[in-house]
Design an enzyme around this catalytic site. Structure first.
Site, PDB file in Angstrom:
ATOM      1  N   ASP A 142       0.778  -1.255   0.000  1.00  0.00           N
ATOM      2  CA  ASP A 142       0.000   0.000   0.000  1.00  0.00           C
ATOM      3  C   ASP A 142       0.808   1.304   0.000  1.00  0.00           C
ATOM      4  O   ASP A 142       1.799   1.414   0.727  1.00  0.00           O
ATOM      5  CB  ASP A 142      -0.856   0.100   1.270  1.00  0.00           C
ATOM      6  CG  ASP A 142      -1.574  -1.166   1.624  1.00  0.00           C
ATOM      7  OD1 ASP A 142      -1.509  -2.127   0.865  1.00  0.00           O
ATOM      8  OD2 ASP A 142      -2.203  -1.174   2.692  1.00  0.00           O
ATOM      9  N   GLU A 169     -10.505  -2.299   4.381  1.00  0.00           N
ATOM     10  CA  GLU A 169      -9.161  -1.802   4.693  1.00  0.00           C
ATOM     11  C   GLU A 169      -8.980  -0.407   4.085  1.00  0.00           C
ATOM     12  O   GLU A 169      -9.720  -0.007   3.187  1.00  0.00           O
ATOM     13  CB  GLU A 169      -8.092  -2.743   4.095  1.00  0.00           C
ATOM     14  CG  GLU A 169      -8.160  -4.164   4.629  1.00  0.00           C
ATOM     15  CD  GLU A 169      -7.055  -5.083   4.092  1.00  0.00           C
ATOM     16  OE1 GLU A 169      -6.506  -5.868   4.876  1.00  0.00           O
ATOM     17  OE2 GLU A 169      -6.746  -5.023   2.887  1.00  0.00           O
TER      18      GLU A 169
HETATM   19  C1  FRU Z   1      -3.877  -3.599   2.727  1.00  0.00           C
HETATM   20  C2  FRU Z   1      -3.242  -4.043   4.039  1.00  0.00           C
HETATM   21  C3  FRU Z   1      -3.601  -3.066   5.149  1.00  0.00           C
HETATM   22  C4  FRU Z   1      -2.467  -3.267   6.112  1.00  0.00           C
HETATM   23  C5  FRU Z   1      -1.305  -3.498   5.190  1.00  0.00           C
HETATM   24  C6  FRU Z   1      -0.282  -4.445   5.727  1.00  0.00           C
HETATM   25  O1  FRU Z   1      -3.239  -4.088   1.609  1.00  0.00           O
HETATM   26  O2  FRU Z   1      -3.663  -5.347   4.346  1.00  0.00           O
HETATM   27  O3  FRU Z   1      -4.866  -3.286   5.706  1.00  0.00           O
HETATM   28  O4  FRU Z   1      -2.282  -2.151   6.935  1.00  0.00           O
HETATM   29  O5  FRU Z   1      -1.832  -4.022   3.999  1.00  0.00           O
HETATM   30  O6  FRU Z   1       0.848  -4.479   4.937  1.00  0.00           O
END
Ligand code: FRU
Length: 535
Positions: A60, A242
């Site tokens: 992300d 998320e």
């Molecule tokens: C989304 C996610 C978020 C988390 C991160 C962990 O892709 O799952 O929810 O904070 O990636 O790397």
């Protein structure tokens, strides 16, 4: 010609690889093979104008803000391997969101946990008190993911924490009273996105909590009060919510403001795996309520999506964009949890989407969040080919071999007087790889098909389906804008009313683009082919 040389280089590198592989079978000299493979991978797959980390794993985008002429991009980063691992915040800086310079890792895991996704804000009024000697603090808000707690089977192992920077985001000091939001017993409790709400003079934090989002408010970024929750019964579920983002936007062409809430979900995106849905409504400083007209749209479509392709996830917007600029700037992770760990690049894994400008449109009484590539990209155009009109009977070349380098282009065109038929654009190379996209005007769907796009077998989820998106506009004319960058295609229909982003891994670069239709006569108009040059 530059691109001829490139194609030659790649095909000769492929030959070298074949030769080296056969040698290694005899000599067991695997390391030299992997060196050559690495070079081929860089040439063939490293994007020209999409951010990738120099090495290792990225997911992300995080904590993006703008300050003093620089765009900052942080990202979920694992520096010790090319699959997901203990998360850090990587960092990159750009003056135009196209050319990035990767910086040292900015936030490291510690005893409280790994550093998961989050956001950052420029605390201009020093509400946090972290500012010193007149230096405006930048405050990052992120999730701690505590591995010990997770392993022990606890529910409260994700908490929210802050850190501040007094040197424009280069180094961060973690707050000594972290966490600032402790976990009430919700296993998935993460990805805080903070904005300043001028109407109530408060910071608002939006947090993903499994199947809903929570809103918190604060005066100082340290003490947070839970205001409300949203979404349990609305939009797409059957996956984890998320990376939310809440912000106000003017409806284009009016003075009316609505609030946009982005919520990523994994899995359960329209074409499988990860995707980002949005809601349009009102926010009173405490509660988010879906607009009644948007509720009708939700009843018809279940969910609306920022992007209908398979590779745009966890995208959020930049903070602190100056008012005189006024744009809402978005970037997403150009991959999908269904296969991100297996894509055929070893040196690094994954890229970001092209940064996009969002707008909120009301098109025939429906709200649509549109997105288009940022204007900054146009300053890299090195060659433009204009073709006013192409008359198509069945199949016609739009771009022939050697006309442009198809691995760094933007293409725009208009299709007019469409009938009930199919209009299919096809990229091809001499190895028999192909990638197609277009409109099925019988089904009223756009499609994107990477099933024969080259290396697809690394995951059985990668090319198992053809992605589709409902055609929104009833018009018989269609505007298309496409960005292609070695391993990605981003298609923007009707000024970003529907967007489809996907990655692909051809055995050699695509060389030609054609269109086919069974219309007797299709006129393609205003064709603009732009080739970019970087460096
Ligand atoms: C989304 C996610 C978020 C988390 C991160 C962990 O892709 O799952 O929810 O904070 O990636 O790397």
């Amino acid at each position: 010609m530059k691109h001829k040389n490139f194609a030659r280089l790649v095909s000769s590198l492929s030959l070298v690889i074949l030769f080296a592989v056969s040698l290694s079978c005899k000599n067991k000299n695997a390391s030299s093979v992997s060196e050559i493979e690495k070079t081929v991978e860089e040439t063939l797959y490293r994007p020209n104008f999409h951010f990738t980390p120099k090495a290792n794993w990225m997911n992300d985008p995080n904590g993006m803000f703008f300050l003093n002429g620089k765009y900052h991009l942080y990202f979920q980063y694992y520096p010790d391997g090319n699959v997901w691992g203990p998360m850090h915040w990587g960092h990159a800086i750009s003056k135009d969101m196209i050319t990035w310079e990767e910086q040292p890792i900015s936030i490291y895991p510690d005893d409280l946990g790994l550093i998961f996704s989050g956001s950052s804000v420029v605390d201009a009024n020093n509400t946090s008190g972290f500012g010193k000697d007149g230096i405006v603090p930048i405050v990052a808000i992120y999730t701690y993911h505590n591995m010990k707690g997770e392993k022990a089977g606890d529910l409260d192992f994700q908490t929210q924490a802050i850190a501040y920077s007094l040197d424009e985001g280069m180094t961060w000091i973690k707050y000594d009273k972290n966490p600032v939001i402790s976990n009430p017993g919700i296993k998935d409790f993460r990805d805080p996105k903070v904005i300043w709400n001028a109407a109530t003079s408060k910071w608002i934090l939006t947090l993903a909590a499994a199947d809903k989002v929570l809103f918190y408010s604060s005066n100082n970024l340290k003490d947070w009060k839970l205001e409300s929750e949203f979404g349990k019964e609305l939009g797409q579920h059957n996956g984890m919510w998320e990376c939310p983002d809440l912000f106000p936007m003017k409806i284009a062409g009016t003075d009316q403001t609505k609030w946009v809430l982005l919520v990523s979900i994994n899995p359960a995106a329209p074409n499988g795996g990860s995707g980002t849905q949005y809601f349009i409504g009102d926010f009173d400083g405490s509660q988010f309520t879906v607009d009644p007209d948007f509720k009708i749209q939700l009843a018809e479509e279940n969910a609306l999506w920022v992007d209908y392709g398979r590779d745009n996830y966890a995208g959020v917007t930049w903070s602190n964009i100056p008012q005189q600029d006024g744009r809402k700037l978005f970037i997403g992770w150009m991959s999908n949890w269904e296969y991100a760990r297996e894509v055929p690049t070893e040196n690094w894994r994954s890229a970001m989407t092209i940064p996009r400008e969002l707008s909120l449109q009301n098109i025939e009484n429906s709200y649509v969040l549109t997105s288009v590539p940022i204007a900054e990209l146009s300053s890299y155009v090195s060659k433009t080919i204009l073709k006013e009109k192409l008359v198509v009977n069945q199949k016609k070349a739009i771009i022939s071999k050697d006309e442009v380098d198809l691995s760094r282009i933007e293409l725009e065109m208009e299709l007019n007087n469409l009938t009930k038929n199919t209009y299919s654009f096809l990229f091809e190379n001499s190895q028999g790889d192909s990638l197609s996209f277009g409109l099925n005007n019988i089904e009223k769907n756009y499609f994107l098909n990477r099933q024969k796009s080259g290396r697809v077998a690394f995951s059985d989820k990668f090319a198992n389906t053809i992605s589709i998106a409902k055609k929104r506009s009833p018009s018989s004319n269609l505007k298309v804008k496409v960005l292609v960058d070695k391993t990605s295609i981003e298609v923007f229909y009707n000024d970003g009313e529907t967007v489809m982003t996907e990655i692909f891994f051809p055995n050699q670069p695509f060389e030609t683009l054609s269109i086919s239709t069974s219309d007797d006569q299709l006129i393609l108009e205003n064709i603009k082919i732009k080739e970019f040059q970087f460096n």
